[in-house]
Design an enzyme around this catalytic site. Structure first.
Site, PDB file in Angstrom:
ATOM      1  N   HIS A 205      12.919  -2.634  -1.198  1.00  0.00           N
ATOM      2  CA  HIS A 205      12.056  -2.121  -2.266  1.00  0.00           C
ATOM      3  C   HIS A 205      12.807  -1.034  -3.043  1.00  0.00           C
ATOM      4  O   HIS A 205      13.569  -0.253  -2.464  1.00  0.00           O
ATOM      5  CB  HIS A 205      10.763  -1.556  -1.670  1.00  0.00           C
ATOM      6  CG  HIS A 205       9.741  -1.260  -2.715  1.00  0.00           C
ATOM      7  ND1 HIS A 205       9.759  -0.102  -3.464  1.00  0.00           N
ATOM      8  CD2 HIS A 205       8.685  -1.975  -3.166  1.00  0.00           C
ATOM      9  CE1 HIS A 205       8.756  -0.125  -4.325  1.00  0.00           C
ATOM     10  NE2 HIS A 205       8.088  -1.247  -4.167  1.00  0.00           N
TER      11      HIS A 205
ATOM     12  N   GLY B 157       0.104  -0.072  -6.920  1.00  0.00           N
ATOM     13  CA  GLY B 157      -1.080   0.739  -7.221  1.00  0.00           C
ATOM     14  C   GLY B 157      -2.390  -0.041  -7.251  1.00  0.00           C
ATOM     15  O   GLY B 157      -3.391   0.380  -6.664  1.00  0.00           O
TER      16      GLY B 157
ATOM     17  N   TRP C  93       0.826  -1.216   0.000  1.00  0.00           N
ATOM     18  CA  TRP C  93       0.000   0.000   0.000  1.00  0.00           C
ATOM     19  C   TRP C  93       0.860   1.266   0.000  1.00  0.00           C
ATOM     20  O   TRP C  93       0.325   2.373  -0.096  1.00  0.00           O
ATOM     21  CB  TRP C  93      -0.931   0.002   1.215  1.00  0.00           C
ATOM     22  CG  TRP C  93      -1.955  -1.095   1.217  1.00  0.00           C
ATOM     23  CD1 TRP C  93      -2.091  -2.099   0.296  1.00  0.00           C
ATOM     24  CD2 TRP C  93      -2.990  -1.316   2.187  1.00  0.00           C
ATOM     25  NE1 TRP C  93      -3.140  -2.923   0.623  1.00  0.00           N
ATOM     26  CE2 TRP C  93      -3.713  -2.472   1.795  1.00  0.00           C
ATOM     27  CE3 TRP C  93      -3.376  -0.657   3.359  1.00  0.00           C
ATOM     28  CZ2 TRP C  93      -4.784  -2.967   2.531  1.00  0.00           C
ATOM     29  CZ3 TRP C  93      -4.453  -1.160   4.087  1.00  0.00           C
ATOM     30  CH2 TRP C  93      -5.151  -2.292   3.672  1.00  0.00           C
ATOM     31  N   LYS C  94       2.139   1.118   0.142  1.00  0.00           N
ATOM     32  CA  LYS C  94       3.076   2.263   0.169  1.00  0.00           C
ATOM     33  C   LYS C  94       2.582   3.315   1.173  1.00  0.00           C
ATOM     34  O   LYS C  94       2.028   2.962   2.206  1.00  0.00           O
ATOM     35  CB  LYS C  94       3.256   2.851  -1.234  1.00  0.00           C
ATOM     36  CG  LYS C  94       3.538   1.786  -2.290  1.00  0.00           C
ATOM     37  CD  LYS C  94       4.071   2.359  -3.556  1.00  0.00           C
ATOM     38  CE  LYS C  94       4.125   1.286  -4.633  1.00  0.00           C
ATOM     39  NZ  LYS C  94       4.936   1.639  -5.746  1.00  0.00           N
TER      40      LYS C  94
HETATM   41  C1  PEP Z   1       5.483  -2.036  -5.818  1.00  0.00           C
HETATM   42  O1  PEP Z   1       5.306  -1.032  -5.147  1.00  0.00           O
HETATM   43  O2  PEP Z   1       6.110  -2.984  -5.357  1.00  0.00           O
HETATM   44  C2  PEP Z   1       4.909  -2.063  -7.173  1.00  0.00           C
HETATM   45  C3  PEP Z   1       5.168  -3.089  -7.914  1.00  0.00           C
HETATM   46  O3  PEP Z   1       4.145  -0.975  -7.554  1.00  0.00           O
HETATM   47  P1  PEP Z   1       3.170  -0.881  -8.855  1.00  0.00           P
HETATM   48  O4  PEP Z   1       2.356  -2.159  -8.872  1.00  0.00           O
HETATM   49  O5  PEP Z   1       2.324   0.320  -8.611  1.00  0.00           O
HETATM   50  O6  PEP Z   1       4.047  -0.772 -10.037  1.00  0.00           O
END
Ligand code: PEP
Length: 264
Positions: A103, A243, A18-19
């Site tokens: 990450h 996302g 969820w960041k």
């Molecule tokens: C992530 O944050 O690990 C990621 C893969 O983001 P997204 O799916 O938004 O590219």
């Protein structure tokens, strides 16, 4: 090498990162919807990685369900004067079983190196947390043909000194930096090339059994409409989703696609 390792029995594994999103109220709503849907998503390992501030609230919702909880980062020391940091025992105490380490946003924005990530992997494992170890090349590295050597270095340096018995508990996420949050995902063939290579590296360094059982996730703009093609690749075991994990509908659809692809 990959063919010799053979087909696996690894269950589809989907983690939502969820960041830096969601208030307590929003997090509770999203977690409730996912837990409700999880009773129909049998056979998948589902992990939610919310921000630290909502972990306890989300844990109350996932408790008693098949949905598990993960942190988005961890510090390498357990306790002490480390202002702003959160440790592995704290994550355990908040209800986590998993933690994302290395990450690309932490590598790129905060400047984390492989040796820092290595300390975090060890802290997680020593505290009964499963690290989801992220590796991946930048666009510049890909354009220079350095993708495989980059991910090899990252995996070996981040796992350096980890005892063999603990290695079986590490999940690896291949996340090309150029595909994260950009809407531009790796093609299924690009993902398979790196996943197969990572499994080969694990086999060469830690043995065939470990390589065969290792869970290797793909991350980078995974959406309901590209999940099936990516999941069809023999060495893609699931996804780390950013996302598209922020809305229950798209996250659940990705899990459904992963489960259906595995049944085919
Ligand atoms: C992530 O944050 O690990 C990621 C893969 O983001 P997204 O799916 O938004 O590219």
């Amino acid at each position: 090498m990959v063919e010799k390792i053979g087909r696996h029995k690894r269950v589809p594994f989907i983690a939502g990162n969820w960041k830096m999103n969601k208030t307590v109220a929003q997090a509770k709503e999203l977690a409730t919807e996912i837990v409700r849907a999880s009773t129909e998503l049998l056979g998948a390992e589902i992990v939610l990685c919310p921000p630290f501030t909502v972990l306890t609230e989300v844990a109350m919702i996932t408790d008693g369900s098949s949905v598990e909880l993960g942190g988005q980062d961890v510090f390498w020391e357990n306790w002490g004067a480390f202002t702003g940091e959160v440790s592995a025992p704290m994550l355990r105490d908040a209800g986590c079983q998993y933690v994302i380490v290395g990450h690309s946003e932490r590598r790129q924005v905060i400047g984390e190196t492989d040796s820092i990530v290595n300390r975090k992997v060890k802290a997680a494992l020593n505290n009964e947390l499963v690290p989801i170890l992220c590796v991946g090349e930048t666009l510049e590295e890909r354009d220079k043909g350095l993708t495989l050597s980059r991910v090899k270095t990252q995996v070996l340096q981040c796992l350096e000194g980890v005892p063999a018995a603990q290695l079986t508990r590490v999940v690896i996420a291949y996340e090309p930096v150029w595909a994260i949050g950009t809407g531009r995902n790796a093609s299924p063939e690009q993902a398979q090339e790196v996943h197969g290579f990572l499994r080969e590296i694990l086999g060469q360094n830690y043995g065939l059994e470990l390589a065969t059982c290792a869970i290797i996730l793909y991350g980078g703009s995974v959406k309901p409409d590209n999940a099936r093609a990516l999941m069809s690749q023999p060495d893609v075991d699931g996804f780390l989703v950013g996302g598209a994990s922020l809305e229950a509908k798209s996250f659940i659809k990705i899990i459904e696609e992963a489960l259906e692809t595995r049944k085919e």
